[in-house]
Design a protein around this motif. Structure first.
Motif, mmCIF file in Angstrom:
data_model
loop_
_atom_site.group_PDB
_atom_site.id
_atom_site.type_symbol
_atom_site.label_atom_id
_atom_site.label_comp_id
_atom_site.label_asym_id
_atom_site.label_seq_id
_atom_site.Cartn_x
_atom_site.Cartn_y
_atom_site.Cartn_z
ATOM 1 N N UNK A 157 66.974 30.547 69.450
ATOM 2 C CA UNK A 157 65.730 31.308 69.468
ATOM 3 C C UNK A 157 64.844 30.780 68.350
ATOM 4 N N UNK A 158 63.544 31.043 68.453
ATOM 5 C CA UNK A 158 62.610 30.512 67.468
ATOM 6 C C UNK A 158 62.775 31.163 66.097
ATOM 7 N N UNK A 159 63.349 32.351 66.055
ATOM 8 C CA UNK A 159 63.398 33.091 64.779
ATOM 9 C C UNK A 159 64.742 32.964 64.069
ATOM 10 N N UNK A 160 65.488 31.890 64.323
ATOM 11 C CA UNK A 160 66.733 31.692 63.597
ATOM 12 C C UNK A 160 66.426 31.476 62.117
ATOM 13 N N UNK A 161 67.163 32.175 61.270
ATOM 14 C CA UNK A 161 66.944 32.106 59.830
ATOM 15 C C UNK A 161 67.870 31.043 59.247
ATOM 16 N N UNK A 162 67.449 29.768 59.325
ATOM 17 C CA UNK A 162 68.289 28.653 58.872
ATOM 18 C C UNK A 162 68.194 28.527 57.359
ATOM 19 N N UNK A 163 69.322 28.716 56.690
ATOM 20 C CA UNK A 163 69.367 28.661 55.233
ATOM 21 C C UNK A 163 69.461 27.234 54.714
ATOM 22 N N UNK A 164 70.263 26.429 55.371
ATOM 23 C CA UNK A 164 70.503 25.058 54.918
ATOM 24 C C UNK A 164 71.167 24.299 56.056
ATOM 25 N N UNK A 223 75.487 20.392 50.503
ATOM 26 C CA UNK A 223 75.315 20.253 49.059
ATOM 27 C C UNK A 223 74.214 21.136 48.484
ATOM 28 N N UNK A 224 73.359 21.689 49.340
ATOM 29 C CA UNK A 224 72.294 22.568 48.843
ATOM 30 C C UNK A 224 72.815 23.960 48.490
ATOM 31 N N UNK A 225 74.039 24.265 48.877
ATOM 32 C CA UNK A 225 74.622 25.580 48.609
ATOM 33 C C UNK A 225 75.301 25.609 47.245
ATOM 34 N N UNK A 226 75.349 26.797 46.656
ATOM 35 C CA UNK A 226 76.056 26.998 45.396
ATOM 36 C C UNK A 226 76.941 28.237 45.518
ATOM 37 N N UNK A 281 83.112 34.053 40.692
ATOM 38 C CA UNK A 281 83.197 35.253 39.860
ATOM 39 C C UNK A 281 82.303 36.362 40.413
ATOM 40 N N UNK A 282 81.087 35.986 40.790
ATOM 41 C CA UNK A 282 80.145 36.975 41.326
ATOM 42 C C UNK A 282 80.311 37.178 42.825
ATOM 43 N N UNK A 283 81.123 36.306 43.464
ATOM 44 C CA UNK A 283 81.326 36.360 44.912
ATOM 45 C C UNK A 283 79.990 36.245 45.651
ATOM 46 N N UNK A 284 79.235 35.196 45.283
ATOM 47 C CA UNK A 284 77.924 34.981 45.894
ATOM 48 C C UNK A 284 77.790 33.556 46.395
ATOM 49 N N UNK A 313 67.428 29.489 46.823
ATOM 50 C CA UNK A 313 66.966 30.624 46.041
ATOM 51 C C UNK A 313 67.387 31.978 46.576
ATOM 52 N N UNK A 314 67.961 32.016 47.767
ATOM 53 C CA UNK A 314 68.425 33.278 48.358
ATOM 54 C C UNK A 314 69.897 33.474 48.038
ATOM 55 N N UNK A 315 70.259 34.709 47.756
ATOM 56 C CA UNK A 315 71.631 35.017 47.362
ATOM 57 C C UNK A 315 72.293 35.854 48.447
ATOM 58 N N UNK A 316 73.403 35.352 48.981
ATOM 59 C CA UNK A 316 74.217 36.101 49.928
ATOM 60 C C UNK A 316 75.529 36.448 49.244
ATOM 61 N N UNK A 317 76.068 37.597 49.605
ATOM 62 C CA UNK A 317 77.285 38.079 48.955
ATOM 63 C C UNK A 317 78.450 38.113 49.931
ATOM 64 N N UNK A 318 79.642 38.162 49.375
ATOM 65 C CA UNK A 318 80.831 38.316 50.210
ATOM 66 C C UNK A 318 80.651 39.541 51.094
#
Length: 890
Positions: free
Chosen positions: A389-396, A475-478, A482-485, A490-495
């Protein structure tokens, strides 16, 4: 100097030997249509040779190539009766870009090359339509600036909006010529003042600038990513085709369309497709859709060209190519022109259905049906896919490492994946890189995502083996454990947050996407029957678990070519016993721990033998270095020390002594078994006892194949085979049952290749392990290769990552030597392959040529390998009939 520019017109075309490679699909296709005396606009193609030479000159067209292009332009002037930059009847060109295979990311088509401040006046007078001429000029300026100068299209939109507001035009009223003039003047001023470029007023310089920019698009990020995904060589290159303009956007007798020779829904021979009638509605801006006509209803009263002629042309093209086709065409002022034809595009399910139906109808034979299927595309039939779909939120984006798509909650450890699986909650395992002790979590998660690693990394290999989607090298992900993130752009996703990965494209998408699960149709099974009748090589699978073995059997695997026993030791509570064995200070302690593992291994093998029902099962003895089984991190070390009842400090010291500087070239494989023969003796006992038990249950003898890894010296195999034979005699005496078995080795070291004749004297079979063989031939770690292999491909140093597709000239040459030496010493020896390339169609073609007996691949690649093996056998058979070549066979 070799010819680099090729001309074409209706009735004749200059064509090099390999037209698709030299002219790209678009240029080669126009040349074919011209040769068939079909109505094509006259033009010329600058070949991929011209591209290669320009790329070595930093993208600049050389003076000699400029001269060759100028000669083609002069030929085109004579052919059309028009002149580039002519004072009357100016010649305008359209330029299209193409490669040997369709590829996104290349330069878009550029129209109206040749318009300038003077020719636009001449052109408007000739057409009697000044507004159309100036509108075309403005479009050319914008598309030229976007391609050549990298301008932002939004800038031109802003200029147009501002000009409309300032001059008070737009809306329902069409722009007047003075208004177009004012807008063009602002565009030209913007280029000079803001971008620092004066728009070239010489048509030939416009053409050269567009050619150079089109050449450069080959190395753009989208095109580059597509080449990596599909294994297209960096040096394959593109071609550009220029042809006389067709003015399909003016008057009531103009438009553009696409016609099909058949109804793709039913397969009937019927002209279908659509035509967009542009009409004469000056209130519409160019680019909006006009009236759409359905060609299948034969609406020749509204079609501005000759519909009967179009139908005839399409039939001729289908007859020429022998396949359903689709044709792109244009109508300009009532004149019909064909621009491109191709086999009718269809999904893999449609392709299989059409191919099978054509066999049933007697139009083609089974071999031709097989050759029309792209084996790699069968992945679409075997794995879930995302409903795009056109509105896929592609992070990386990462590397597409194992096909299929999956959604689930983010987890950062295998243990957490197990916990969620117990609760019935899907997960995506996110790791910097996976390790062997993550395998139990990988089995229960929906998909795997790693920050590091390539398409042959541990995560990729295991995921493909168990049929799990996997994306590596993101490689763009971090990751912050410890924080489980998980941080992306620039966007932070959590466990616990939802995530979707697409292992076919490398997309990493926030949230849960809707997935479609394909089903295997009757036509798919029929195609597999065609393949099985055509192929020579057997197709086995790499499998360690019952689930993998069952999946492989369902896909038609003819046995197991690689069972990696080390994977079994990470299951359940086995790793504890394994650690106890490793940390024992004496042989007696090691044997005690191994005694606990023996019934577990035996049970594993019994189930695999039963699933394979008498088919060959090749079991590789323990291969990795021992430190991989040991705890990592202070917490796990403390937990293990408590469980084993030894001081934490003693455990830490023991772990330290087992660490190696270069473990993949260290104490592993047969070297480990020679140091600790009790390991191979225990594994051999488990295999023989399981074979007897499974044979008794099934009432059919099981013939296990025991594979010794990493042999480089014949005496290594002599030493270990003697232990295996000794255990076999003991088990047979205890059980009072005889068991047939084979002992062979994995050939994964250059020395083993060189001494293949002497090793073959004591080996019943060889299995070429191309993963390690490629590593040792190149001196490159496959886990680190992703860091620079793309650079090598970009510079044309290599055509394709050798860890994905066999390096024929290096690794392949060694395999050929090994095959020849082995068969010379022992003609009846069985030869196979169990590395990652065992499921790669290009590699399978090579393995057919050298005469291997089987390939082994991950379960979900078995259908791909079956079709690829069939295609390889067909092509080799046809080639050998013509050349007299003979395949090396046992």
């Amino acid at each position: 100097m070799a010819k680099r520019v090729f001309t074409f017109k209706r009735g004749s075309a200059e064509r090099p030997a390999d037209a698709s490679e030299a002219l790209g699909l678009k240029g080669a296709n126009l040349a074919t249509l011209a040769s068939l005396d079909l109505p094509v606009p006259p033009g010329f193609t600058v070949s991929t040779l011209g591209w290669r030479q320009s790329m070595t000159a930093h993208g600049e067209v050389s003076q000699s190539l400029r001269s060759e292009i100028l000669s083609a332009v002069e030929w085109l002037e004579q052919t059309t009766g028009r002149v580039f930059d002519g004072k009357t009847r100016p010649l305008l060109l359209a330029l299209r870009v193409g490669a040997r295979a369709p590829m996104p990311g290349l330069a878009d088509t550029i129209l109206d090359i040749g318009l300038n401040d003077r020719t636009v006046e001449t052109f408007s007078t000739e057409l009697g339509d000044p507004a159309f001429a100036f509108r075309s000029y403005r479009r050319f300026i914008e598309s030229f600036a976007l391609l050549v100068y990298g301008a932002d299209p939004g800038e031109f939109e802003d200029i147009a909006d501002d000009e409309r507001d300032r001059a008070g035009w737009g809306g329902a009223e069409p722009a007047t010529v003075p208004q177009w003039r004012a807008l063009i003047a602002r565009d030209l001023a913007f280029l000079e003042e803001e971008l620092g470029h004066a728009f070239p007023q010489t048509p030939f310089e416009q053409l050269i600038a567009v050619v150079e920019a089109a050449f450069s698009s080959w190395r753009g990020p989208v095109a580059r990513a597509f080449r990596v995904l599909h294994g297209i060589s960096e040096n394959a290159g593109l071609a550009v085709t220029a042809h006389a303009m067709i003015f399909n956007e003016r008057g009531e007798k103009s438009g553009t369309g696409r016609a099909f020779s058949r109804d793709m829904a039913t397969g009937r021979s019927l002209l279908t497709g659509e035509f967009e009638l542009r009409g004469r509605d000056d209130a519409r801006e160019i680019g909006e859709r006009g009236t759409m006509l359905d060609l299948s209803v034969g609406d020749d009263t509204r079609f501005p060209g000759d519909l009967a002629a179009l139908s005839t042309y399409v039939r001729r093209i289908e007859a020429h190519f022998g396949d359903a086709c689709e044709v792109d065409f244009m109508v300009g002022d009532g004149a019909l022109f064909l621009l491109q034809s191709r086999p009718a595009r269809r999904g893999i399910a449609e392709a299989i259905r059409v191919a099978v139906d054509m066999v049933r109808e007697g139009l083609i034979d089974e071999e031709e049906a097989l050759l029309r299927i792209d084996p790699a595309s069968l992945d679409q039939m075997l794995h879930p896919t995302i409903e795009r779909a056109e509105n896929l939120d592609i992070l990386a984006r990462g590397l597409p490492a194992s096909p299929g798509a999956a959604s689930g909650e983010i987890v950062f450890s295998a243990e957490r994946a197990l916990e969620l699986a117990g609760e019935g909650r899907p997960s995506i395992l996110v790791r910097t890189e996976t390790l062997p002790d993550d395998i139990h979590g990988m089995h229960v998660t929906e998909g795997v995502l790693t920050v590091r690693g390539g398409t042959t990394s541990h995560a990729a290999v295991v995921a493909r083996g168990i049929g799990k989607p996997c994306v590596t090298g993101a490689s763009a992900l971090r990751i912050n454990l410890d924080a489980q993130t998980l941080t992306a752009a620039g966007r932070v996703l959590r466990a616990g947050d939802r995530l979707t990965i697409d292992g076919a494209t490398g997309d990493i998408i926030a949230g849960a996407c809707k997935l479609t699960t394909p089903s295997l149709s009757g036509d798919f099974a029929t195609l597999m029957e065609f393949a099985d009748r055509a192929r020579r090589m057997a197709v086995r699978t790499n499998a360690e678990t019952p689930a993998e073995a069952r999946a492989a059997r369902a896909f038609g695997a003819e046995g197991i070519g690689l069972c990696r026993t080390e994977h079994m030791f990470f299951e359940g509570g086995r790793v504890g016993a394994m650690r106890e064995m490793i940390l024992a200070g004496s042989e007696e302690g090691r044997r005690a721990a191994l005694a606990r593992l023996l019934p577990m291994q035996r049970s594993d093998f019994v189930e695999l033998f039963e699933i394979m029902a008498g088919m060959p099962v090749t079991i590789r003895l323990l291969d990795p270095p021992l430190h991989e089984f040991l705890p990592k991190g202070e917490g796990e070390v403390a937990e293990t020390a408590l469980a084993l009842g030894i001081p934490e400090k003693v455990l830490a010291e023991r772990i330290e002594t087992l660490q190696e500087f270069n473990p993949m070239l260290g104490h592993r494989g047969c070297r480990l078994a020679i140091s600790y023969p009790e390991i191979v003796e225990t594994q051999a006992r488990a295999i023989f006892e399981a074979a007897i038990e499974a044979g008794e249950r099934k009432g059919k003898d099981v013939v296990p194949e025991i594979m010794v890894p990493l042999v480089g010296l014949r005496k290594e195999l002599d030493f270990l085979k003697a232990r295996i034979v000794e255990v076999a005699e003991l088990v047979q005496a205890e059980r009072r049952r005889r068991v047939s078995y084979h002992v062979g080795t994995m050939i994964e070291l250059p020395r083993a290749i060189i001494r293949a004749d002497t090793i073959a004297e004591v080996a019943d079979f060889f299995s070429f392990g191309t993963n390690d063989l490629t590593q040792t031939v190149y001196g490159i770690s496959r886990d680190d290769a992703a860091n620079f292999m793309s650079t090598y491909e970009r510079h044309g140093i290599i055509d394709r990552d050798p860890f994905q597709s066999i390096d024929v000239e290096g690794v392949g040459e060694l395999i050929s030597i090994g095959v020849e030496k082995a068969r010379r010493a022992r003609p009846d020896i069985t030869l196979g392959i169990c590395g990652e390339q065992g499921g790669d169609p290009a590699s399978i073609s090579f393995f057919e040529q050298v005469g291997l007996d089987y390939v082994s691949c991950s379960p979900f690649r078995v259908p791909i390998a079956r079709v690829a093996a069939a295609q390889a056998a067909i092509r080799f058979s046809r080639g050998s009939r013509g050349s007299g070549k003979a395949r090396a066979r046992g």
